[in-house]
Design a protein around this motif. Structure first.
Motif, PDB file in Angstrom:
ATOM      1  N   LEU A  94       0.763  -1.287  -0.118  1.00 24.22           N
ATOM      2  CA  LEU A  94      -0.187   0.021   0.129  1.00 24.22           C
ATOM      3  C   LEU A  94       0.867   1.280  -0.098  1.00 24.22           C
ATOM      4  CD1 LEU A  94      -2.764  -0.876   2.698  1.00 24.22           C
ATOM      5  CD2 LEU A  94      -2.984  -0.763   0.150  1.00 24.22           C
ATOM      6  N   ARG A  95       2.190   1.189   0.386  1.00 20.57           N
ATOM      7  CA  ARG A  95       2.900   2.263   0.570  1.00 20.57           C
ATOM      8  C   ARG A  95       3.097   3.578  -0.575  1.00 20.57           C
ATOM      9  NH1 ARG A  95       8.732   1.688   2.548  1.00 20.57           N
ATOM     10  NH2 ARG A  95       9.012   0.015   1.191  1.00 20.57           N
ATOM     11  N   ASP A  96       3.094   2.925  -2.046  1.00 23.85           N
ATOM     12  CA  ASP A  96       2.991   3.977  -2.990  1.00 23.85           C
ATOM     13  C   ASP A  96       1.688   4.626  -3.050  1.00 23.85           C
ATOM     14  OD1 ASP A  96       5.493   3.900  -3.805  1.00 23.85           O
ATOM     15  OD2 ASP A  96       5.005   2.628  -5.558  1.00 23.85           O
ATOM     16  N   GLN A  97       0.608   3.857  -2.856  1.00 22.42           N
ATOM     17  CA  GLN A  97      -0.793   4.507  -3.032  1.00 22.42           C
ATOM     18  C   GLN A  97      -0.932   5.613  -1.661  1.00 22.42           C
ATOM     19  OE1 GLN A  97      -4.064   1.936  -4.457  1.00 22.42           O
ATOM     20  NE2 GLN A  97      -2.626   0.186  -4.107  1.00 22.42           N
ATOM     21  N   ALA A  98      -0.437   5.064  -0.611  1.00 18.08           N
ATOM     22  CA  ALA A  98      -0.736   5.893   0.652  1.00 18.08           C
ATOM     23  C   ALA A  98       0.151   7.287   0.261  1.00 18.08           C
ATOM     24  CB  ALA A  98      -0.216   4.934   1.891  1.00 18.08           C
ATOM     25  N   ALA A  99       1.441   6.993  -0.216  1.00 10.53           N
ATOM     26  CA  ALA A  99       2.117   8.360  -0.505  1.00 10.53           C
ATOM     27  C   ALA A  99       1.382   9.158  -1.384  1.00 10.53           C
ATOM     28  CB  ALA A  99       3.622   7.848  -1.068  1.00 10.53           C
ATOM     29  N   LEU A 100       0.908   8.553  -2.420  1.00  9.97           N
ATOM     30  CA  LEU A 100       0.303   9.658  -3.206  1.00  9.97           C
ATOM     31  C   LEU A 100      -0.971  10.342  -2.787  1.00  9.97           C
ATOM     32  CD1 LEU A 100      -0.293  10.412  -6.277  1.00  9.97           C
ATOM     33  CD2 LEU A 100      -1.639   8.496  -6.864  1.00  9.97           C
ATOM     34  N   ILE A 101      -1.698   9.378  -1.887  1.00  6.71           N
ATOM     35  CA  ILE A 101      -2.932  10.055  -1.164  1.00  6.71           C
ATOM     36  C   ILE A 101      -2.419  11.222  -0.223  1.00  6.71           C
ATOM     37  CG2 ILE A 101      -4.800   9.517   0.518  1.00  6.71           C
ATOM     38  CD1 ILE A 101      -4.737   6.694  -0.559  1.00  6.71           C
ATOM     39  N   THR A 102      -1.091  10.927   0.550  1.00  4.13           N
ATOM     40  CA  THR A 102      -0.629  11.927   1.496  1.00  4.13           C
ATOM     41  C   THR A 102      -0.347  13.114   0.725  1.00  4.13           C
ATOM     42  OG1 THR A 102       0.213  10.299   2.793  1.00  4.13           O
ATOM     43  CG2 THR A 102       1.060  12.446   2.834  1.00  4.13           C
TER      44      THR A 102
END
Length: 218
Positions: A152-160
């Protein structure tokens, strides 16, 4: 986009890392088309490493692929944010609880907080934020939990990054991170997990109202 010199080794990895950075810095904006020929020319490589990098980024959720439109930067909407954060809420506090309970090493988490205090780049802050969270859960002792959160880390970073563009809340989040780390350092797994749960929920609730609505109306 200026032409870049590419090291001879691992051209795909170079292209992958660079496109990820351009997306997370906002230089490549949500919905923007990612044309293989243009990217290949700007990086000074053939289309093959670009194509492979885009496939990898599609797998991590930063890029969407269409048979007719090709690749584009993923658009962050409320549905996406809640889907990613619902899963984080289900897994990450439990993983951190386990990590604190077994006395996992917190050195990397401390280093991430120090690094975050020295930058104001949204892309860098997002990556450091990702490193901080991983440092807390990585020692949980359950590889399936770690893999699920890593995915999930890339998606979470994009959302952030999208969220900070709407509500620049990194100072509040830095304080929340410090409180979570303090609880972990005191070997209090219940408090660390509770503060983390609040931290994740507060962020997604803060930004969701200002994100585009998804198909499900969230």
């Amino acid at each position: 986009m200026p032409r870049m010199l590419v090291p001879p080794a691992s051209r795909t990895e170079f292209v992958l890392v660079t496109i990820r950075q351009l997306i997370l810095s906002g230089e490549l904006v949500p919905g923007q088309q990612l044309v293989e020929t243009e990217l290949a020319e700007s990086f000074g490589v053939s289309k093959t490493p670009v194509r492979e990098a885009l496939k990898t980024l599609a797998g991590t959720g930063l890029v969407t692929m269409s048979q007719f439109k090709g690749a584009s930067v993923r658009i962050v909407d409320a549905d996406m944010a809640y889907a990613v954060y619902d899963l984080r809420l289900a897994v990450e506090p439990a993983a951190v609880h386990r990590a604190v309970r077994v006395g996992a090493d917190l050195t990397a988490a401390r280093a991430a907080l120090r690094k975050a205090a020295k930058t104001r780049s949204k892309a860098e802050l997002s990556l450091v934020n990702r490193d901080f969270h991983r440092a807390l859960y990585a020692g949980c002792g359950n590889p399936l939990m770690v893999q699920a959160l890593d995915d999930l880390r890339d998606q979470a970073a994009l959302i952030t990054v999208a969220g900070w563009g709407l509500v620049p809340s990194w100072d509040e989040e830095a304080s929340e991170h410090a409180a979570i780390l303090a609880a972990a350092e005191k070997s209090d797994p219940d408090l660390a997990a509770f503060l983390l749960q609040q931290h994740i929920q507060t962020f997604v609730d803060r930004i969701a109202a200002d994100l585009p609505k998804g198909q499900h109306g969230r």
